[in-house]
Design a protein around this motif. Structure first.
Motif, PDB file in Angstrom:
ATOM      1  N   LEU A  62      -4.534  -4.661  21.226  1.00  0.00           N
ATOM      2  CA  LEU A  62      -5.808  -4.792  20.525  1.00  0.00           C
ATOM      3  C   LEU A  62      -5.696  -4.306  19.092  1.00  0.00           C
ATOM      4  CD1 LEU A  62      -8.251  -3.418  23.254  1.00  0.00           C
ATOM      5  CD2 LEU A  62      -7.565  -5.783  22.816  1.00  0.00           C
ATOM      6  N   CYS A  63      -6.299  -5.064  18.189  1.00  0.00           N
ATOM      7  CA  CYS A  63      -6.512  -4.608  16.820  1.00  0.00           C
ATOM      8  C   CYS A  63      -7.970  -4.860  16.513  1.00  0.00           C
ATOM      9  CB  CYS A  63      -5.632  -5.364  15.826  1.00  0.00           C
ATOM     10  SG  CYS A  63      -6.041  -4.926  14.122  1.00  0.00           S
ATOM     11  N   ARG A  64      -8.688  -3.832  16.102  1.00  0.00           N
ATOM     12  CA  ARG A  64     -10.111  -4.002  15.828  1.00  0.00           C
ATOM     13  C   ARG A  64     -10.371  -4.259  14.350  1.00  0.00           C
ATOM     14  NH1 ARG A  64     -14.548  -5.840  18.499  1.00  0.00           N
ATOM     15  NH2 ARG A  64     -16.266  -4.331  18.559  1.00  0.00           N
ATOM     16  N   CYS A  65      -9.349  -4.051  13.506  1.00  0.00           N
ATOM     17  CA  CYS A  65      -9.608  -4.113  12.064  1.00  0.00           C
ATOM     18  C   CYS A  65      -9.305  -5.468  11.433  1.00  0.00           C
ATOM     19  CB  CYS A  65      -8.764  -3.085  11.322  1.00  0.00           C
ATOM     20  SG  CYS A  65      -9.054  -1.381  11.762  1.00  0.00           S
ATOM     21  N   THR A  66      -8.206  -6.088  11.823  1.00  0.00           N
ATOM     22  CA  THR A  66      -7.676  -7.175  10.987  1.00  0.00           C
ATOM     23  C   THR A  66      -8.131  -8.566  11.379  1.00  0.00           C
ATOM     24  OG1 THR A  66      -5.762  -7.499  12.412  1.00  0.00           O
ATOM     25  CG2 THR A  66      -5.538  -5.883  10.628  1.00  0.00           C
ATOM     26  N   GLY A  67      -8.625  -8.728  12.612  1.00  0.00           N
ATOM     27  CA  GLY A  67      -8.916 -10.083  13.072  1.00  0.00           C
ATOM     28  C   GLY A  67      -7.647 -10.868  13.376  1.00  0.00           C
ATOM     29  N   TYR A  68      -6.502 -10.198  13.349  1.00  0.00           N
ATOM     30  CA  TYR A  68      -5.189 -10.713  13.770  1.00  0.00           C
ATOM     31  C   TYR A  68      -4.547 -11.704  12.803  1.00  0.00           C
ATOM     32  CZ  TYR A  68      -6.757  -8.660  18.194  1.00  0.00           C
ATOM     33  OH  TYR A  68      -7.244  -7.808  19.139  1.00  0.00           O
ATOM     34  N   ASP A  69      -5.291 -12.283  11.895  1.00  0.00           N
ATOM     35  CA  ASP A  69      -4.747 -13.338  11.021  1.00  0.00           C
ATOM     36  C   ASP A  69      -3.464 -12.870  10.332  1.00  0.00           C
ATOM     37  OD1 ASP A  69      -4.425 -14.580   8.301  1.00  0.00           O
ATOM     38  OD2 ASP A  69      -6.043 -15.872   9.002  1.00  0.00           O
ATOM     39  N   LYS A  70      -3.578 -11.746   9.613  1.00  0.00           N
ATOM     40  CA  LYS A  70      -2.422 -11.301   8.822  1.00  0.00           C
ATOM     41  C   LYS A  70      -1.299 -10.775   9.715  1.00  0.00           C
ATOM     42  CE  LYS A  70      -5.205 -10.483   4.702  1.00  0.00           C
ATOM     43  NZ  LYS A  70      -4.822 -11.762   4.035  1.00  0.00           N
TER      44      LYS A  70
ATOM     45  N   LEU B 285      -2.028  -4.557   8.282  1.00  0.00           N
ATOM     46  CA  LEU B 285      -2.661  -3.390   8.896  1.00  0.00           C
ATOM     47  C   LEU B 285      -3.782  -2.919   7.993  1.00  0.00           C
ATOM     48  CD1 LEU B 285      -0.652  -0.339   7.861  1.00  0.00           C
ATOM     49  CD2 LEU B 285       0.545  -2.526   8.005  1.00  0.00           C
ATOM     50  N   GLN B 286      -4.827  -2.454   8.612  1.00  0.00           N
ATOM     51  CA  GLN B 286      -5.887  -1.796   7.843  1.00  0.00           C
ATOM     52  C   GLN B 286      -5.847  -0.312   8.171  1.00  0.00           C
ATOM     53  OE1 GLN B 286      -9.659  -3.954   7.931  1.00  0.00           O
ATOM     54  NE2 GLN B 286      -8.554  -5.847   7.714  1.00  0.00           N
TER      55      GLN B 286
ATOM     56  N   VAL C 189      -0.465 -12.088  12.679  1.00  0.00           N
ATOM     57  CA  VAL C 189       0.249 -13.270  13.163  1.00  0.00           C
ATOM     58  C   VAL C 189       1.114 -13.859  12.044  1.00  0.00           C
ATOM     59  CG1 VAL C 189      -0.029 -15.599  14.080  1.00  0.00           C
ATOM     60  CG2 VAL C 189      -1.479 -13.734  14.936  1.00  0.00           C
TER      61      VAL C 189
ATOM     62  N   VAL D 158     -14.087 -11.412  12.998  1.00  0.00           N
ATOM     63  CA  VAL D 158     -13.627 -11.367  14.385  1.00  0.00           C
ATOM     64  C   VAL D 158     -14.437 -10.343  15.191  1.00  0.00           C
ATOM     65  CG1 VAL D 158     -11.645 -10.831  15.864  1.00  0.00           C
ATOM     66  CG2 VAL D 158     -11.376 -12.365  13.907  1.00  0.00           C
TER      67      VAL D 158
ATOM     68  N   MET E 162      -6.695 -18.577  13.000  1.00  0.00           N
ATOM     69  CA  MET E 162      -6.610 -17.986  11.662  1.00  0.00           C
ATOM     70  C   MET E 162      -8.019 -17.970  11.069  1.00  0.00           C
ATOM     71  SD  MET E 162      -3.530 -17.078  11.110  1.00  0.00           S
ATOM     72  CE  MET E 162      -1.802 -17.407  11.444  1.00  0.00           C
TER      73      MET E 162
ATOM     74  N   GLN F 174     -11.796 -11.056   7.337  1.00  0.00           N
ATOM     75  CA  GLN F 174     -11.257 -11.529   8.621  1.00  0.00           C
ATOM     76  C   GLN F 174     -11.632 -10.580   9.752  1.00  0.00           C
ATOM     77  OE1 GLN F 174      -7.264 -11.617   7.080  1.00  0.00           O
ATOM     78  NE2 GLN F 174      -7.324 -13.815   6.655  1.00  0.00           N
TER      79      GLN F 174
ATOM     80  N   ARG G 116       0.847  -1.204   0.000  1.00  0.00           N
ATOM     81  CA  ARG G 116       0.000   0.000   0.000  1.00  0.00           C
ATOM     82  C   ARG G 116       0.880   1.251   0.000  1.00  0.00           C
ATOM     83  NH1 ARG G 116      -3.371  -0.685   5.370  1.00  0.00           N
ATOM     84  NH2 ARG G 116      -3.823   1.537   5.222  1.00  0.00           N
TER      85      ARG G 116
ATOM     86  N   GLY H 180      -8.840   1.490   5.401  1.00  0.00           N
ATOM     87  CA  GLY H 180      -8.352   0.107   5.478  1.00  0.00           C
ATOM     88  C   GLY H 180      -7.541  -0.318   4.272  1.00  0.00           C
TER      89      GLY H 180
ATOM     90  N   ARG I 277       0.379 -15.369  19.417  1.00  0.00           N
ATOM     91  CA  ARG I 277      -0.964 -14.906  19.796  1.00  0.00           C
ATOM     92  C   ARG I 277      -1.022 -14.505  21.271  1.00  0.00           C
ATOM     93  NH1 ARG I 277      -4.941 -15.250  16.154  1.00  0.00           N
ATOM     94  NH2 ARG I 277      -4.525 -16.426  14.260  1.00  0.00           N
TER      95      ARG I 277
END
Ligand code: FES
Ligand code: FES
Lengths: 770, 158
Positions: free
Chosen positions: B135-143, B99-100, B145, A668, A705, A664, A29, A496, B128
């Motif tokens: 805290l991250c509210r955007c990504t769901g942590y997947d990317k 990151l978002q 991690v 979540v 995940m 994702q 980005r 985002g 994890r």
């Protein structure tokens, strides 16, 4: 909501056979380095010389008459430069205007920004001060004397509907009821969407399931609190830096509330640290401008996390009754829903979109949905990702699951048998174009996740979701620089990663390298009105504008080449990033690259700049299906999400990594909504968990995940086929998880969140009953 | 009350500042020194957006008093890249789209670096749990991690 009325000029789907160089790839980005080095400036990161600190005095009462406010002592304190109260804002008449996917009313906004006759919730702003330091501003708040007359309060929407409930607004007559009630109540509005005849539908059913559901209000919980800096000069020219999803919308609200000309307020959107709908409204901005106007000095205001919880967001909690009937072979014959959404202190819960979405994933002949918008002594709700839809669809998707179980039909098969598809008429009116629900269901069924074995105390759940997506007013300009690079000017704050997708589309259209396009998010004085980032519209609407601006550039480049070659413009075509003679008859000229034309643009008519100013039409809905496996700890009631898969139609993923990220992140957030998050009130009407310790959003160790499958059923109204993707992912998780828990335990939960105490209680009750 | 004079080391540079007794390290960094890379999400130690290293230990800058910093060494996100070379974690965050909105990113990078400094080969679960305070509210942590695991692999040279 998107109304498919008018087609954009020449921006229909180009077909999937065109070879694409950038669209569909995953480049870095453009703002990536700024964001990983701490350089990016978010709302609270602006500092202006001579800046004052603004703070808000908030009501300690959930409901109280404000008899008087005495600010004299605060004003006399050294270092205090301005104080604002209700007296500084003129009243506004009742008038609804769109803001994001919700409607706002200036009569209410002015009262929400600063309490007027009454404080309507704990945390309601009552006064604001600006002072030379944080400490002085805090001290000044303590010196403001407010004479409150506390009133009885009401927190629950069902309680608020009772005839003897404490009344928030003495003049509120329920809208949408015939004949109009003669007495005021807390019920702002009734909405209804009906097709067919539900009674006949239920009569034709072999199985009818009716269930009641409750959900709690949940907060958007963006990590960045609201923050802004305002600077108003002696002649009334105002600058505002703010973290917002829509700086043009913020400008409009501020101008209206402060009686200022729109041209006098120039708003710059900072980088935004999450919004999810919650930053489509104004809280601090009018106060900061008002304080700065009085003090003639810049004023910075930042909310604490406590203030964010008590005074901004959240979304509605709801009480719902759902009834669905089906024949033995799994054909749904009727769906009925009654939805009560609490709006907080002012009307305008998302009950209308909730009602429209409730049964939208299904092709049904008989639907009746009635919704009620109810005010209570809580903060006014704000949009939260697909506002309204996660609530109603959660309830319906739970009943669909129960129906599948009762009928002995696989829950995906039951959905497939009734799924909306191209040509289906939704209960709220329109016929769907090409949509990807069936594809998402089929791919879910074929996914290895759906076949994987489950262990003891584990269960699997499925749910689908639907959201409209919107378009709307959008501008973009694309400047070709002398060296063949380009500057892209955008009006939708990048929340985002949208800068990346928008630059990719510009590069694709121009045939230049992606990293030669540099994007900026323009301030409100530098680009025409652009509606906010919300409704999953940024990549869709700004994308259409970027494509149109790029095509404007290409037209001009062809004109320049025609001029150089002294041939007619229509004898020039644009291909592979170069102007070429359109055919043998056009003449024999060496193709000219964008850079070559740009280098001599001064000699052929001046700079090349493309513009687009559009009202983006043709936003297409996005459907998705989620699969989840959970394990329930019978000792503690804790539910652990073991495996999660999101399958959703993106139309076309411009930058697949950011599409996956939306899937994702939404999933979540939905997991948090399902399992932990809720606003908890004491009997005193005060919020008891206004912090991240007690309002627990998912952390990294709570989730696995999140697998993603991007389904691509192109949107025919977009050149690359794009649909909005950001909101749909938050819709299915609550039902998917409830369905998985039911599958694990045989207990149907009908209340959110399914937090450990609640789950444990149900397990213990079941054990006791056995 | 009089301001307190503090001499400390921030990102390798000797720094002197005056602070109010109630000001936190985060206030000092952001409001006093213009180092706004560390973010304030809660000021109560619950979000990790303000993560910095204090004498090599990962702390929430919002929970440390500015006046306590005499003689300490503080390292913030601003010191993570060297010249124009990003730290592998920074590069991997961009590459993985970890990151978002990006507001949690500085804190998460500082925390992740502290993890990899201690444990160059963490498991997914270790990552994890280590990042559970961020805290991250955007990504769901997947990317996030994945980016941390990939950076760790890169740094190990595998
Ligand atoms: S700001 Fe320090 S932990 Fe949230
Ligand atoms: S990327 Fe927005 S909070 Fe993490």
């Amino acid at each position: 909501m998107a109304k498919d009325t008018d087609t954009g000029a020449d921006t229909g789907y180009m077909g999937g056979d065109k070879e694409l160089k950038w669209v569909g790839t995953r480049p870095p980005r453009p703002d990536g380095v700024d964001k990983v080095t701490g350089r990016a400036k978010f709302g609270a990161d602006f500092y202006v010389p001579g800046m004052l600190i603004g703070k808000v005095l908030r009501s300690p009462h959930p409901h109280a008459l404000i008899k008087s406010i005495d600010t004299s002592k605060a004003e006399a304190l050294t270092g205090v430069k301005a104080v604002l109260t209700r007296d500084d804002f003129g009243d506004r008449s009742s008038e609804f205007v769109p803001a994001g996917e919700m409607m706002v009313n200036y009569r209410d906004i002015v009262r929400n920004v600063m309490a007027r006759e009454k404080a309507l919730y704990e945390g309601h702003a009552v006064a604001a001060v600006a002072a030379t330091s944080n400490a002085i501003a805090k001290q000044a708040l303590k010196l403001i004397e407010v004479d409150y007359e506390p009133l009885p309060h009401v927190i629950d929407a069902v309680e608020a509907m009772k005839p003897d409930a404490p009344l928030l607004h003495e003049d509120m007559i329920t809208d949408g009821v015939e004949p109009a009630p003669t007495k005021p109540s807390n019920v702002a509005k009734r909405v209804e969407f009906t097709i067919g005849d539900v009674e006949a539908g239920f009569a034709a059913a072999d199985v009818v399931i009716e269930r009641a559901f409750d959900t709690s209000p949940v907060h958007q919980a963006y990590i960045e609190p609201h923050a802004c800096v305002a600077s108003v000069s002696e002649d009334g020219q105002a600058e505002l830096w703010t973290t917002t999803q829509g700086h043009y919308v913020a400008r409009a609200h501020c101008a209206r509330l402060l009686d200022m000309d729109i041209s006098k307020i120039r708003v710059t959107a900072s980088e935004i640290g999450g919004g999810f709908g919650g930053k489509t409204v104004v809280y601090l901005e009018p106060l900061a401008l008002g304080l700065s106007r009085k003090a003639c000095q810049p004023v910075k205001m930042v909310m604490s996390r406590d203030e964010v919880f008590r005074a901004s967001g959240p979304t509605s909690g709801a009480h719902m009754k759902i009834k669905v009937g089906a024949t033995k072979d799994g054909k749904i014959t009727a769906g009925q829903a009654e939805l009560i959404y609490q709006a907080g202190a002012f009307q305008g819960s998302p009950v209308q979109p909730g009602a429209m979405c409730a049964f939208a994933p299904y092709d049904l002949e008989n639907v009746k949905v009635v919704g009620w918008d109810v005010v209570t002594n809580r903060p006014k709700v704000a949009a939260y990702r697909a506002p309204g839809a996660p609530i109603s669809e959660y309830a319906v998707e739970c009943v669909i699951d129960e129906l599948a179980k009762r009928l002995g039909i696989d829950p995906i098969d039951l959905r497939l048998a009734n799924a909306a598809k191209e040509g289906t008429r939704a209960a709220y009116g329109p016929k769907f174009g090409p949509i990807g629900l069936v594809e998402s269901l089929e791919q879910a069924k074929a996914h290895p996740h759906y076949q994987a074995p489950l262990g003891p105390n584990q269960g699997r759940g499925v749910a689908s979701g639907f959201w409209f997506n919107i378009g709307g007013e959008t501008c973009a300009s694309l400047i070709v620089n002398e060296d063949g690079t380009a500057a892209l000017t955008l009006g939708t704050p990048d929340i985002g990663g949208s800068r990346a997708s928008l630059c990719m589309m510009a590069a694709e259209e121009l045939g230049i390298e992606y990293d030669r396009v540099r994007p900026i998010i323009a301030d409100t004085a530098s680009l025409g009105y652009t509606f906010l980032t919300g409704g999953s519209r940024a990549t869709f609407s700004s994308g259409l504008a970027v494509i149109e601006a790029a095509r404007d550039v290409v037209r001009q480049l062809c004109e320049r080449a025609a001029k150089i070659w002294e041939i007619p413009t229509d004898a020039v075509e644009w291909a592979d990033g170069t102007a070429k003679p359109a055919g043998a008859n056009a003449g024999d000229f060496e193709p000219m690259s964008l850079a070559a034309i740009a280098a001599i643009a001064g000699k052929t008519g001046g700079p090349v700049v493309g513009h687009a100013q559009i009202n983006a039409q043709g936003a297409a809905p996005s459907f998705g299906t989620h699969l989840v496996d959970v394990e329930v700890d019978r000792e503690t009631g804790r539910v652990t999400v073991l495996r999660y898969t999101v399958l959703q139609d993106a139309g076309k993923a411009i930058h697949p990594a950011y599409v996956e990220g939306q899937f994702q992140g939404g999933a979540v957030q939905g997991i948090g909504w399902a399992l932990n998050e809720e606003y908890i009130y004491g009997p005193d009407g005060k919020l008891e968990n206004a912090g991240f310790l007690d309002y627990r959003i998912p952390v990294a160790s709570d989730v696995p995940m999140i697998d993603t499958v991007i389904v691509e059923v192109p949107n025919p109204r977009h050149p690359y086929g794009v649909r909005g993707v950001g909101e749909t992912p938050i819709i299915p998780p609550m039902a998917a998880i409830a369905n998985a828990i039911e599958n694990a335990l045989g207990i149907r939960f009908t209340e959110l969140p399914m937090s450990p105490p609640r789950v444990l209680k149900a397990i213990d009750e079941m054990a006791a009953a056995e | 009350m009089a301001k307190i004079h503090v001499s400390t080391t921030i990102n390798g540079d000797a720094v002197e500042f005056l602070c109010e007794p109630e000001e936190t390290l985060l206030d000092v960094l952001r409001d006093g020194l213009g180092l706004t890379g560390s973010k304030e999400g809660c000021s109560s130690g619950d979000c990790g957006a303000c993560s910095v290293l204090l004498d090599g230990r990962l702390v929430c800058a919002c929970l440390v008093m500015g006046a306590e910093l005499g003689g300490c060494e503080v390292e913030t996100i601003e010191a993570m890249a060297h010249g124009d070379v990003l730290h592998p974690l920074q590069s991997k965050f961009i590459e993985h789209a970890a990151l978002q909105c990006g507001v949690c990113t500085p804190g998460i990078l500082v925390a992740a670096k502290a993890l990899l400094d201690k444990n160059p080969d963490p498991s997914e679960t270790e990552v994890r749990y280590w990042l559970a305070g961020n805290l991250c509210r955007c990504t769901g942590y997947d990317k996030i991690v994945r980016a941390v695991l990939d950076a760790a692999a890169d740094m190990r040279g595998s």
